[in-house]
Design an enzyme around this catalytic site. Structure first.
Site, short mmCIF file in Angstrom:
data_model
loop_
_atom_site.label_atom_id
_atom_site.label_comp_id
_atom_site.label_asym_id
_atom_site.label_seq_id
_atom_site.Cartn_x
_atom_site.Cartn_y
_atom_site.Cartn_z
N ASP A 1 32.49 62.90 -3.60
CA ASP A 1 32.37 62.20 -4.88
C ASP A 1 33.51 61.23 -5.14
O ASP A 1 33.47 60.46 -6.10
CB ASP A 1 32.14 63.16 -6.04
CG ASP A 1 33.24 64.18 -6.17
OD1 ASP A 1 34.20 64.11 -5.37
OD2 ASP A 1 33.14 65.03 -7.05
N ASP B 1 36.98 56.62 -10.60
CA ASP B 1 35.66 57.06 -11.08
C ASP B 1 35.93 58.12 -12.14
O ASP B 1 36.17 59.28 -11.82
CB ASP B 1 34.85 57.63 -9.91
CG ASP B 1 33.45 58.03 -10.34
OD1 ASP B 1 32.97 57.53 -11.36
OD2 ASP B 1 32.84 58.85 -9.63
N GLU C 1 35.28 52.56 -13.34
CA GLU C 1 33.84 52.47 -13.54
C GLU C 1 33.53 52.38 -15.03
O GLU C 1 34.08 53.11 -15.85
CB GLU C 1 33.12 53.68 -12.93
CG GLU C 1 31.60 53.51 -13.01
CD GLU C 1 30.84 54.49 -12.13
OE1 GLU C 1 31.11 54.54 -10.91
OE2 GLU C 1 29.99 55.20 -12.67
#
Lengths: 190, 190
Positions: free
Chosen positions: A145, A11, A72
């Site tokens: 996260d 990410d 991502e």
């Protein structure tokens, strides 16, 4: 039993870059291998920050030897203030994968949410809850996260398994259907 | 005579990445060292394309050993279709500089145009003409789109020299004034 596929999900972010590694068996059973966050100092020049993130990613690649990398996909229209740094990190992540001869693909947040929860507009908590359930964790994945990186890795692995193999009767699961819809949406012009 | 500063300018792009190397003496006299374009195939996966661009950039770094690297700053609001690939290449370029211990900075197109032509809204042809004049070339730099990389390198070198040194009387040239304005504009929130 066949060898599981080891996927590194990334990410991308310049201040916090989430990384998650999972093993996914041919029957889609997934196991947590590693989860973490690579940080860089906001006070450093951009080039030094990118080098710090690259060093952290190389450590994960060296230690966990994934077969594939999922990153991502970044969209220009989101979070304009930080999006360029995020895109730069995604470029670095894709480069590091290619330099090790690893296939690397990007997935949109909608594809990931649909693959994990069956619903492309799921919120962060729903995604975290499903990631914990799929990986048989006692609590939500920490750091929170980095759960996105795990979700990305799971999305990539599940996408790789042909629906007909996962569902011999040819009936796609709700998650598979939602993922296929999300993918069509993404390909049709986002 | 003091050693000239050797600057590598990079105009990032996934299909065509412009590179230009110039030597700039303390008196701001500039000499062309190298100009070129690094390409990647649009048919290849993004990660492989980024690796191809990185390999080309490493060749230029190895052959010409610049002291500093200047990369064009990418804005989210421009050319949305290709901007993410451009940002990814800029991230790779900054990473390669940092990994060699070279300082790397980004400059906006407005800063570059102002530094080269004295006018932040100059068109491509004006920039190319001034680059050719500054580098004492008989014709416009080829390939044409690599002229931007040369302009970027010149902008970076001239920025580095304090205006008081370049203009002992303290009077900034029109180009210096325009550059200072462009820089203030960029810092004030673009």
């Amino acid at each position: 039993m066949a060898t599981p596929l080891r996927v590194l999900g990334i990410d991308p972010g310049l201040t916090r870059c989430g990384v998650g590694v999972v093993d996914v068996a041919p029957n889609r059973t997934a196991t947590l291998v590693h989860v973490g966050v690579i940080r860089s100092s906001p006070d450093a020049p951009a080039s030094v920050r990118l080098a710090a993130i690259a060093a952290g990613l190389r450590e994960v690649l060296d230690e966990h030897r994934p077969h594939v990398v999922a990153v991502e996909r970044v969209f220009a229209q989101h979070n304009t203030r930080t999006v360029m740094g995020t895109a730069q990190v995604s470029g670095v992540a894709l480069l590091l994968a290619a330099e090790r001869g690893l296939p690397a693909e990007t997935h949109t947040p909608t594809e990931v949410k649909a693959a994990i929860t069956g619903y492309g507009a799921a919120d962060k908590r729903q995604v975290q809850t499903m990631v914990a359930r799929v990986l048989r964790l006692d609590a939500l994945p920490r750091p929170a996260d980095a759960a996105d990186a795990l979700a990305l890795a799971l999305c990539h692995a599940w996408r790789g398994s042909a629906p007909s193999a996962a569902s011999p009767a040819g009936a796609a699961t709700p998650a598979q259907k939602a993922w296929a819809d999300a993918e069509r949406l993404a390909r049709s012009g986002r």
